[in-house]
Design an enzyme around this catalytic site. Structure first.
Site, mmCIF file in Angstrom:
data_model
loop_
_atom_site.group_PDB
_atom_site.id
_atom_site.type_symbol
_atom_site.label_atom_id
_atom_site.label_comp_id
_atom_site.label_asym_id
_atom_site.label_seq_id
_atom_site.Cartn_x
_atom_site.Cartn_y
_atom_site.Cartn_z
ATOM 1 N N LYS A 177 -8.695 -15.480 -38.041
ATOM 2 C CA LYS A 177 -9.196 -15.981 -36.765
ATOM 3 C C LYS A 177 -8.127 -16.735 -35.985
ATOM 4 O O LYS A 177 -7.102 -17.151 -36.518
ATOM 5 C CB LYS A 177 -10.450 -16.834 -36.983
ATOM 6 N N ARG A 187 -15.629 -14.741 -46.525
ATOM 7 C CA ARG A 187 -15.785 -13.451 -45.855
ATOM 8 C C ARG A 187 -14.409 -13.069 -45.295
ATOM 9 O O ARG A 187 -13.880 -13.755 -44.429
ATOM 10 C CB ARG A 187 -16.823 -13.560 -44.738
#
Length: 272
Positions: free
Chosen positions: A219, A254
């Protein structure tokens, strides 16, 4: 079905592998857009040790447009069916109750809802009737609005309270307490400093009493730290974060790749 019924490992952090069957997801959009390539990728992740494979047919990155439900279903159902038959534990990444229902019928066991039930008023009652595991993630607004809503006076308190509210609504709709997992929603209606603050204060979320799943893979906030503009170049930082999370005993991560994270978790376990 409870989280315990999934028979996942309890002696280490579990690894959820991300499989986006989309053209526009921020890190892997277009790579596994065809049914064949998505199935092939899922089988590789299974071989590498993914505990769960999270299949999504609609990008949820900031600014993403929604896709038609028929398109979402066409993307994910063939992949869910094949990978479930191959023995994978499947999570369906969706904000729609109808997609959740179809995916569970095709062999998925988990619904991973990045809206925490806010996008579809039928989601909680549908999940309750399906009896599956449900992941409630924190966010504010939809993909178009979320970053304008990233304003907090106390991000840890507010995120914890807002997740707690979603959990209460889920329980009131009939979802079993032992079927719930929570996710702080890193990057969803959060600035970089909010993400780091939440990561440093995960015990506050864990005190709610549910398994905590952390989705930080590649991210932007990791790129802000390292200078990596390309999501692929944020993989090393993601692995480092997985090692930290495994050392502290976080329930699950994740991630886009599987083997490097299984290795990082193994190292953390050896040093525990």
């Amino acid at each position: 079905m409870s989280v315990k019924d999934l028979n996942l490992p309890t002696d280490r952090t579990i690894v959820m592998g991300i499989l986006n069957v989309t053209p526009d997801s921020f890190a892997d959009g277009g790579r596994y857009q065809t049914t064949a390539s998505a199935i092939e990728r899922g089988l590789v992740m299974l071989e590498e040790g993914a505990d769960i494979i999270d299949i999504g047919g609609e990008s949820t990155r900031p600014g993403a447009d929604r896709v038609d439900v028929d398109e979402e279903l066409a993307r994910i159902l063939p992949v869910v069916t094949v990978l479930a038959k191959a023995g994978a534990i499947i999570s369906i990444d969706t904000k729609r109750a109808i997609t959740a229902e179809k995916a569970i019928s095709a062999g998925a066991q988990i619904v991973n809802d990045v809206s925490g039930g806010l996008s579809d008023s039928a989601m909680f009652s549908k999940v309750a009737s399906l009896g599956c595991v449900y992941i409630a993630m924190h966010t504010r607004g939809d993909s178009q609005q979320m970053q304008s809503m990233a304003t907090y006076s106390d991000v840890v308190r507010e995120v914890t309270e807002e997740i707690s509210q979603r959990v209460t609504s889920a329980l009131n709709a009939g979802i079993k307490r032992d079927s719930l997992i929570v996710d702080p929603g890193l990057g969803f209606a959060k600035e970089a400093e909010d993400n780091w603050t939440l990561l440093a204060n995960l015990p506050a979320l864990e005190e709610l009493g549910f398994p905590v799943l952390v989705g930080a893979s590649r991210k932007r906030f990791l790129g802000n730290l390292t200078g990596a503009q390309n999501p692929d170049d944020r993989e090393a930082a993601t692995i480092a974060l997985t090692h930290f999370l495994a050392q502290r005993g976080t329930w699950g991560v994740r991630v886009h790749s599987v083997k490097p994270h299984r290795d990082a978790i193994a190292v953390a376990g050896e040093l525990a």
